[in-house]
Design a protein around this motif. Structure first.
Motif, PDB file in Angstrom:
ATOM      1  N   UNK A 188       0.673  -1.206  -0.010  1.00  0.00           N
ATOM      2  CA  UNK A 188       0.033   0.146  -0.274  1.00  0.00           C
ATOM      3  C   UNK A 188       0.845   1.186   0.030  1.00  0.00           C
ATOM      4  N   UNK A 189       1.843   1.277   0.751  1.00  0.00           N
ATOM      5  CA  UNK A 189       2.759   2.273   0.600  1.00  0.00           C
ATOM      6  C   UNK A 189       3.335   2.397  -0.661  1.00  0.00           C
ATOM      7  N   UNK A 190       3.815   1.599  -1.219  1.00  0.00           N
ATOM      8  CA  UNK A 190       4.099   1.622  -2.783  1.00  0.00           C
ATOM      9  C   UNK A 190       3.216   2.500  -3.555  1.00  0.00           C
ATOM     10  N   UNK A 191       2.027   2.106  -3.441  1.00  0.00           N
ATOM     11  CA  UNK A 191       1.027   2.604  -4.140  1.00  0.00           C
ATOM     12  C   UNK A 191       0.943   4.094  -4.108  1.00  0.00           C
ATOM     13  N   UNK A 192       0.847   4.635  -2.768  1.00  0.00           N
ATOM     14  CA  UNK A 192       0.958   5.945  -2.211  1.00  0.00           C
ATOM     15  C   UNK A 192       1.992   6.635  -3.079  1.00  0.00           C
ATOM     16  N   UNK A 193       3.255   6.093  -2.828  1.00  0.00           N
ATOM     17  CA  UNK A 193       4.534   6.677  -3.401  1.00  0.00           C
ATOM     18  C   UNK A 193       4.446   6.605  -5.063  1.00  0.00           C
ATOM     19  N   UNK A 194       3.897   5.735  -5.779  1.00  0.00           N
ATOM     20  CA  UNK A 194       3.640   5.911  -7.144  1.00  0.00           C
ATOM     21  C   UNK A 194       2.812   7.049  -7.576  1.00  0.00           C
ATOM     22  N   UNK A 195       1.668   7.211  -6.700  1.00  0.00           N
ATOM     23  CA  UNK A 195       0.782   8.157  -6.995  1.00  0.00           C
ATOM     24  C   UNK A 195       1.369   9.532  -6.788  1.00  0.00           C
ATOM     25  N   UNK A 196       2.207   9.670  -5.658  1.00  0.00           N
ATOM     26  CA  UNK A 196       3.141  10.722  -5.393  1.00  0.00           C
ATOM     27  C   UNK A 196       3.971  11.185  -6.499  1.00  0.00           C
ATOM     28  N   UNK A 197       4.212  10.234  -7.090  1.00  0.00           N
ATOM     29  CA  UNK A 197       5.546  10.333  -8.206  1.00  0.00           C
ATOM     30  C   UNK A 197       5.001  11.570  -9.465  1.00  0.00           C
ATOM     31  N   UNK A 198       3.793  11.174  -9.740  1.00  0.00           N
ATOM     32  CA  UNK A 198       3.064  11.824 -10.795  1.00  0.00           C
ATOM     33  C   UNK A 198       2.608  13.385 -10.105  1.00  0.00           C
ATOM     34  N   UNK A 199       1.743  13.115  -8.870  1.00  0.00           N
ATOM     35  CA  UNK A 199       1.304  14.240  -8.166  1.00  0.00           C
ATOM     36  C   UNK A 199       2.261  15.293  -8.094  1.00  0.00           C
ATOM     37  N   UNK A 200       3.433  14.889  -7.617  1.00  0.00           N
ATOM     38  CA  UNK A 200       4.728  15.707  -6.952  1.00  0.00           C
ATOM     39  C   UNK A 200       5.250  16.348  -8.226  1.00  0.00           C
ATOM     40  N   UNK A 201       5.185  15.642  -9.515  1.00  0.00           N
ATOM     41  CA  UNK A 201       5.771  16.323 -10.549  1.00  0.00           C
ATOM     42  C   UNK A 201       4.749  17.524 -11.132  1.00  0.00           C
ATOM     43  N   UNK A 202       3.413  17.143 -10.790  1.00  0.00           N
ATOM     44  CA  UNK A 202       2.501  18.256 -11.346  1.00  0.00           C
ATOM     45  C   UNK A 202       2.689  19.541 -10.239  1.00  0.00           C
ATOM     46  N   UNK A 203       2.656  19.079  -8.903  1.00  0.00           N
ATOM     47  CA  UNK A 203       2.733  20.346  -8.226  1.00  0.00           C
ATOM     48  C   UNK A 203       4.002  21.215  -8.250  1.00  0.00           C
ATOM     49  N   UNK A 204       5.200  20.493  -8.508  1.00  0.00           N
ATOM     50  CA  UNK A 204       6.456  21.059  -8.484  1.00  0.00           C
ATOM     51  C   UNK A 204       6.861  21.714  -9.835  1.00  0.00           C
ATOM     52  N   UNK A 205       6.334  21.322 -10.749  1.00  0.00           N
ATOM     53  CA  UNK A 205       6.546  21.532 -12.071  1.00  0.00           C
ATOM     54  C   UNK A 205       5.264  22.009 -13.006  1.00  0.00           C
ATOM     55  N   UNK A 206       4.451  21.191 -13.260  1.00  0.00           N
ATOM     56  CA  UNK A 206       3.240  21.532 -14.171  1.00  0.00           C
ATOM     57  C   UNK A 206       2.433  22.547 -13.729  1.00  0.00           C
ATOM     58  N   UNK A 207       1.883  22.267 -12.577  1.00  0.00           N
ATOM     59  CA  UNK A 207       0.853  23.155 -12.053  1.00  0.00           C
ATOM     60  C   UNK A 207       1.314  24.646 -11.732  1.00  0.00           C
ATOM     61  N   UNK A 208       2.787  24.699 -11.310  1.00  0.00           N
ATOM     62  CA  UNK A 208       3.351  25.821 -11.018  1.00  0.00           C
ATOM     63  C   UNK A 208       3.578  26.724 -12.363  1.00  0.00           C
ATOM     64  N   UNK A 209       4.140  25.784 -13.303  1.00  0.00           N
ATOM     65  CA  UNK A 209       4.311  26.293 -14.745  1.00  0.00           C
ATOM     66  C   UNK A 209       2.893  27.253 -15.112  1.00  0.00           C
ATOM     67  N   UNK A 210       1.856  26.426 -15.036  1.00  0.00           N
ATOM     68  CA  UNK A 210       0.732  26.757 -15.534  1.00  0.00           C
ATOM     69  C   UNK A 210       0.099  28.011 -14.879  1.00  0.00           C
ATOM     70  N   UNK A 211       0.153  27.932 -13.478  1.00  0.00           N
ATOM     71  CA  UNK A 211      -0.016  29.139 -12.589  1.00  0.00           C
ATOM     72  C   UNK A 211       0.818  30.423 -12.795  1.00  0.00           C
ATOM     73  N   UNK A 212       1.955  30.264 -13.150  1.00  0.00           N
ATOM     74  CA  UNK A 212       2.789  31.519 -13.618  1.00  0.00           C
ATOM     75  C   UNK A 212       2.489  31.947 -14.903  1.00  0.00           C
TER      76      UNK A 212
END
Length: 304
Positions: A119-143
Motif C-alpha cells: 500500500x505504501x508503494x501505491x501511495x509513493x507511485x501516486x505521489x510521483x506524478x502528483x509531485x511532478x505536477x505540483x512542483x512543475x506542471x501546476x506551478x508553470x501553468x499558474x505562472x
C-alpha cells in the motif's frame, strides 16, 4: 486515533513556533526567502532521492501514477473554468492551492501505520506524478496565468518548469528507476539524513509566512479553495472506490490520498505568482489537521 492527534498537533506546534519566533523578533518575514530556497533546493530534493531508495517501477504502478496526473489535470481544468473572469494572480492562487496533494510530509507517514509495504508503494507511485505536477506542471501553468496570456513564450515555460529543483529531481529519479539504475547506497543514506529536516523546515516556513490579518475577499477565496478541494476529493474517491476495476487495497488507498492537504510550499509559490502569501499560509495550517481528520473518518467507514 492517537497517532493522528500527535502528528497533527506536532505539525501545528512547529507552525506556531515559526509564527511566535517571528513575532518576538528572533526571525523576520524576510527570512522566509532563505528558508524557502533551503526547502525547495536542498531538503525536499534530498527527501525525494531517499524515497526512491527502495522503490522499483512495475506495470502495476502505472495505475496510481496515471491517477496522480489525471486528478491534478482535472482540478486544474475545473479551476481554469471557474476562475476565467478573475485576474491572473488570483487565478494562480486557486490553481496552486486547489490542485495537488501533500502526501510525503504527513499522509504517507500516517498511513504507513495502518497499511503494509504494498500500500505504501501505491501511495509513493501516486505521489510521483502528483509531485511532478505540483512542483512543475501546476506551478508553470499558474505562472503563465499570473503573467497573462501571451506574456510567457515556450522557452520561458520550459525554463520555469525545469527551474523547479523538486521537479527535476523527480524526473531524474523516475528515469533512473525506469532504466534500473541506482546511486551508490551511501548517497541514499546521506540524502535521508538531509531529507529528514524537510518536514520541520516546511512547517516552520508556513509559520514564518503565517499572518492572520487577511481581507474579507481573501477569506472568501480560502473558503472557495476548501470547497473545491473537498468536492473534488469526494468525487474522485467515489469514482475510484466504486467504479475502477482495481483490487480492494488499491481502491482503498487511492480513495484516501485524494483528500491529502495542500502542498507545504504553496505559500511560497503563491507569493511568486503575485498573491498574498499569508492567505496561503493560513489556509495551509488549517488544511493539515482537517485533511488528516477526513482520512481517519474514511478509514473507519471502510473498516481499515
Amino acid at each position: 486515533m492517537e497517532a493522528i492527534i500527535v502528528k497533527a498537533a506536532g505539525f501545528l506546534l512547529i507552525i506556531a513556533l515559526g509564527f511566535i519566533l517571528k513575532s518576538v523578533g528572533l526571525f523576520r518575514a524576510e527570512d522566509s526567502r532563505v528558508l524557502a530556497n533551503l526547502v525547495l533546493k536542498i531538503t525536499l530534493p534530498m527527501s525525494i532521492i531517499h524515497n526512491f531508495a527502495t522503490l522499483t517501477l512495475s506495470k502495476t504502478h502505472l495505475v496510481p501514477i496515471g491517477l496522480g496526473f489525471l486528478t491534478n489535470f482535472a482540478v486544474i481544468g475545473l479551476v481554469l473554468l471557474l476562475t476565467r473572469k478573475m485576474n491572473g494572480a488570483r487565478r494562480a492562487f486557486f490553481l496552486i492551492n486547489c490542485a495537488g496533494y501533500n502526501l510525503g510530509l504527513c499522509v504517507l507517514p500516517y498511513l504507513q501505520s495502518f497499511f503494509d509495504a504494498e500500500a505504501v508503494a501505491i501511495i509513493c507511485m501516486f505521489d510521483v506524478s502528483n509531485a511532478m505536477m505540483c512542483f512543475g506542471g501546476t506551478f508553470t501553468i499558474a505562472m503563465t496565468v499570473a503573467k497573462g496570456r501571451g506574456q510567457m513564450d515556450k522557452k520561458e515555460i520550459v525554463r520555469t518548469l525545469f527551474s523547479s529543483m523538486p521537479f527535476v529531481t523527480y524526473l531524474l529519479m523516475i528515469v533512473m528507476a525506469g532504466l534500473h539504475l541506482r546511486f551508490p547506497e551511501p548517497v541514499y543514506t546521506v540524502a535521508g539524513m538531509i531529507g529528514e529536516a524537510n518536514a520541520f523546515l516546511a512547517m516552520f516556513l508556513i509559520g514564518l509566512l503565517f499572518e492572520p490579518k487577511i481581507r474579507r475577499s481573501e477569506a472568501k477565496d480560502m473558503i472557495s479553495v476548501i470547497s473545491v478541494r473537498l468536492i473534488a476529493g469526494i468525487a474522485f474517491a467515489l469514482i475510484i472506490y466504486f467504479c475502477l476495476p482495481l483490487p480492494l487495497l488499491y481502491r482503498q488507498v487511492l480513495a484516501l490520498v485524494v483528500f491529502g492537504p495542500i502542498l507545504s510550499v504553496a505559500p511560497v509559490y503563491t507569493e511568486r505568482c503575485g498573491y498574498n502569501r499569508s492567505v496561503a499560509a493560513v489556509l495551509n495550517s488549517f488544511m493539515l489537521p482537517f485533511s488528516l481528520l477526513i482520512i481517519t473518518i474514511l478509514m473507519m467507514v471502510m473498516h481499515i
